[in-house]
Structure formats: C-alpha cells, structure tokens
Scaffold this motif. Structure first.
Motif, PDB file in Angstrom:
ATOM      1  N   LEU A  93       7.438  -4.606   7.410  1.00  0.00           N
ATOM      2  CA  LEU A  93       7.513  -3.164   7.199  1.00  0.00           C
ATOM      3  C   LEU A  93       8.947  -2.675   7.064  1.00  0.00           C
ATOM      4  N   SER A  94       9.120  -1.569   6.330  1.00  0.00           N
ATOM      5  CA  SER A  94      10.437  -0.947   6.202  1.00  0.00           C
ATOM      6  C   SER A  94      10.266   0.558   6.022  1.00  0.00           C
ATOM      7  N   VAL A  95      11.266   1.303   6.456  1.00  0.00           N
ATOM      8  CA  VAL A  95      11.261   2.748   6.258  1.00  0.00           C
ATOM      9  C   VAL A  95      11.215   3.025   4.753  1.00  0.00           C
ATOM     10  N   GLY A  96      10.365   3.951   4.373  1.00  0.00           N
ATOM     11  CA  GLY A  96      10.189   4.282   2.959  1.00  0.00           C
ATOM     12  C   GLY A  96       8.992   3.599   2.320  1.00  0.00           C
ATOM     13  N   MET A  97       8.477   2.576   2.973  1.00  0.00           N
ATOM     14  CA  MET A  97       7.303   1.878   2.461  1.00  0.00           C
ATOM     15  C   MET A  97       6.111   2.822   2.514  1.00  0.00           C
ATOM     16  N   GLY A  98       5.271   2.795   1.484  1.00  0.00           N
ATOM     17  CA  GLY A  98       4.155   3.720   1.438  1.00  0.00           C
ATOM     18  C   GLY A  98       2.877   3.092   0.933  1.00  0.00           C
ATOM     19  N   ALA A  99       1.819   3.873   1.020  1.00  0.00           N
ATOM     20  CA  ALA A  99       0.505   3.464   0.525  1.00  0.00           C
ATOM     21  C   ALA A  99      -0.285   4.715   0.205  1.00  0.00           C
ATOM     22  N   LEU A 106      -6.104   5.147   6.355  1.00  0.00           N
ATOM     23  CA  LEU A 106      -4.752   4.842   5.865  1.00  0.00           C
ATOM     24  C   LEU A 106      -4.081   3.795   6.746  1.00  0.00           C
ATOM     25  N   VAL A 107      -4.149   4.005   8.058  1.00  0.00           N
ATOM     26  CA  VAL A 107      -3.491   3.103   9.005  1.00  0.00           C
ATOM     27  C   VAL A 107      -4.245   1.776   9.130  1.00  0.00           C
ATOM     28  N   GLY A 108      -5.543   1.842   9.305  1.00  0.00           N
ATOM     29  CA  GLY A 108      -6.333   0.645   9.590  1.00  0.00           C
ATOM     30  C   GLY A 108      -6.566  -0.263   8.411  1.00  0.00           C
ATOM     31  N   MET A 109      -6.456   0.284   7.207  1.00  0.00           N
ATOM     32  CA  MET A 109      -6.717  -0.523   6.016  1.00  0.00           C
ATOM     33  C   MET A 109      -5.464  -0.780   5.167  1.00  0.00           C
ATOM     34  N   TYR A 110      -4.527   0.154   5.178  1.00  0.00           N
ATOM     35  CA  TYR A 110      -3.420   0.084   4.221  1.00  0.00           C
ATOM     36  C   TYR A 110      -2.038  -0.076   4.849  1.00  0.00           C
ATOM     37  N   LEU A 111      -1.712   0.713   5.840  1.00  0.00           N
ATOM     38  CA  LEU A 111      -0.329   0.769   6.318  1.00  0.00           C
ATOM     39  C   LEU A 111      -0.300   0.878   7.841  1.00  0.00           C
ATOM     40  N   PRO A 112      -0.306  -0.188   8.592  1.00  0.00           N
ATOM     41  CA  PRO A 112      -0.085  -1.574   8.197  1.00  0.00           C
ATOM     42  C   PRO A 112      -1.351  -2.373   7.880  1.00  0.00           C
ATOM     43  N   GLY A 113      -2.527  -1.861   8.250  1.00  0.00           N
ATOM     44  CA  GLY A 113      -3.755  -2.588   7.965  1.00  0.00           C
ATOM     45  C   GLY A 113      -4.285  -3.318   9.189  1.00  0.00           C
ATOM     46  N   ARG A 114      -4.632  -4.551   9.000  1.00  0.00           N
ATOM     47  CA  ARG A 114      -5.329  -5.373  10.001  1.00  0.00           C
ATOM     48  C   ARG A 114      -4.723  -5.331  11.402  1.00  0.00           C
ATOM     49  N   PHE A 115      -3.410  -5.270  11.521  1.00  0.00           N
ATOM     50  CA  PHE A 115      -2.763  -5.373  12.833  1.00  0.00           C
ATOM     51  C   PHE A 115      -2.389  -4.004  13.432  1.00  0.00           C
ATOM     52  N   ALA A 116      -2.970  -2.931  12.897  1.00  0.00           N
ATOM     53  CA  ALA A 116      -2.668  -1.576  13.375  1.00  0.00           C
ATOM     54  C   ALA A 116      -3.337  -1.291  14.710  1.00  0.00           C
ATOM     55  N   LEU A 117      -2.649  -0.479  15.489  1.00  0.00           N
ATOM     56  CA  LEU A 117      -3.217   0.089  16.708  1.00  0.00           C
ATOM     57  C   LEU A 117      -2.799   1.561  16.723  1.00  0.00           C
ATOM     58  N   LEU A 118      -3.713   2.440  16.314  1.00  0.00           N
ATOM     59  CA  LEU A 118      -3.421   3.863  16.171  1.00  0.00           C
ATOM     60  C   LEU A 118      -3.095   4.477  17.532  1.00  0.00           C
ATOM     61  N   ILE A 149       6.209   5.355   5.684  1.00  0.00           N
ATOM     62  CA  ILE A 149       6.845   5.046   6.963  1.00  0.00           C
ATOM     63  C   ILE A 149       8.173   5.798   7.044  1.00  0.00           C
ATOM     64  N   THR A 150       8.344   6.542   8.148  1.00  0.00           N
ATOM     65  CA  THR A 150       9.577   7.304   8.337  1.00  0.00           C
ATOM     66  C   THR A 150      10.410   6.791   9.500  1.00  0.00           C
ATOM     67  N   TYR A 151       9.808   5.947  10.354  1.00  0.00           N
ATOM     68  CA  TYR A 151      10.521   5.475  11.548  1.00  0.00           C
ATOM     69  C   TYR A 151       9.900   4.172  12.012  1.00  0.00           C
ATOM     70  N   LEU A 152      10.751   3.235  12.393  1.00  0.00           N
ATOM     71  CA  LEU A 152      10.312   1.954  12.967  1.00  0.00           C
ATOM     72  C   LEU A 152      11.050   1.721  14.281  1.00  0.00           C
ATOM     73  N   MET A 170       5.621   2.472  14.791  1.00  0.00           N
ATOM     74  CA  MET A 170       6.120   3.153  13.602  1.00  0.00           C
ATOM     75  C   MET A 170       5.521   4.543  13.516  1.00  0.00           C
ATOM     76  N   GLU A 171       6.187   5.383  12.723  1.00  0.00           N
ATOM     77  CA  GLU A 171       5.683   6.709  12.417  1.00  0.00           C
ATOM     78  C   GLU A 171       5.504   6.817  10.919  1.00  0.00           C
ATOM     79  N   ILE A 172       4.442   7.496  10.536  1.00  0.00           N
ATOM     80  CA  ILE A 172       4.101   7.682   9.131  1.00  0.00           C
ATOM     81  C   ILE A 172       3.991   9.175   8.856  1.00  0.00           C
ATOM     82  N   LYS A 173       4.641   9.633   7.804  1.00  0.00           N
ATOM     83  CA  LYS A 173       4.446  10.993   7.304  1.00  0.00           C
ATOM     84  C   LYS A 173       3.333  10.882   6.272  1.00  0.00           C
TER      85      LYS A 173
END
Length: 138
Positions: free
Chosen positions: A9-15, A68-80, A103-106, A113-116
C-alpha cells in the motif's frame, strides 16, 4: 477480491467500483434491519415529504464503504476499524453509484490506514463522503 498486504500500500493509492440500487437491495436491507420507516417503503409518503420517490436507506448506501475496504482497498486482509460518514443527497431506486476511495494516511507501526472515500451517482453528484479507518492483518 484484492489481497493487498500493508507493504503493497501507498498514500494516493485508490480503488473504485460501481453498483446499482435495486428493489432487491432495498427489500434485503429492510428485512435485515427491520427499518419500516415509510420514507423508504411508501411512495406517497415520500412524495408528500418532498422527495420524488422512496428514499434508499442511508445505511444501505454506506454499506458499500465496507465493500470498498473488504473487497478492494486493501481487500482480503482488511479489518475495518471505523467509518465517519455523511450524506449530502438522497439516493433513489434505479440509481447507479460509483464508490471511490483513496489512501490518505498509513501507520506502519500499527498497520493501519485511512481512506478518503465518496459515493457519486450517475449524474456525477456526490451523495456521500466518508473517512474510513482500517487495519491490514498481513
């Protein structure tokens, strides 16, 4: 389903993804939530309240942030961890929505991470915004 690990993951990455709002979505949410508010199920009541038709459940719309979180960003390894959501406009049956996140913060130490995020309708109108906090389990 994506399976990004924290190192990927990196800041600026999107889905983004698209979803249509159907009668089936509304009926399933109504059964699951028990929300019988006439604004959502009685078109006469909704029109008398100033809307063009039944208003889609706000939390049904917000549930797509979980997708968005559970399937795309980050997907499988997400914990909301949390979603701070606001609604700008109502949604109606038959609308097509685009759910976007960036992604706005890691935080390396805590693997967080934080996602806008936002949800936009077929007319390119923002109907919801959110700040999402999530962990990455791997």
């Amino acid at each position: 389903m994506n399976d990004y690990r924290f190192a990927d993951l990196s800041v600026g990455m999107g889905a983004e993804f698209m979803v249509g709002i159907t009668h089936e979505n509304m009926a399933a949410f109504r059964r699951m939530s028990g929300d019988e508010n006439p604004l959502h199920i009685d078109p006469v009541f909704a029109r008398e309240a100033g809307f063009k038709d039944n208003v889609v459940y706000g939390m049904l719309v917000a549930a797509y942030y979980s997708t968005l979180v559970g399937m795309y960003l980050p997907g499988r390894f997400a914990l909301l961890h949390g979603v701070d959501v606001s609604f700008q406009k109502p949604v109606f049956l038959g609308e097509s929505l685009t759910v976007r996140g960036e992604i706005t913060y890691l935080n390396e130490a805590f693997k967080q991470m934080e996602i806008k995020a936002s949800i936009i309708n077929q007319d390119n109108v923002i109907i919801s915004k959110a700040k999402i906090k999530t962990g990455v389990r791997q």
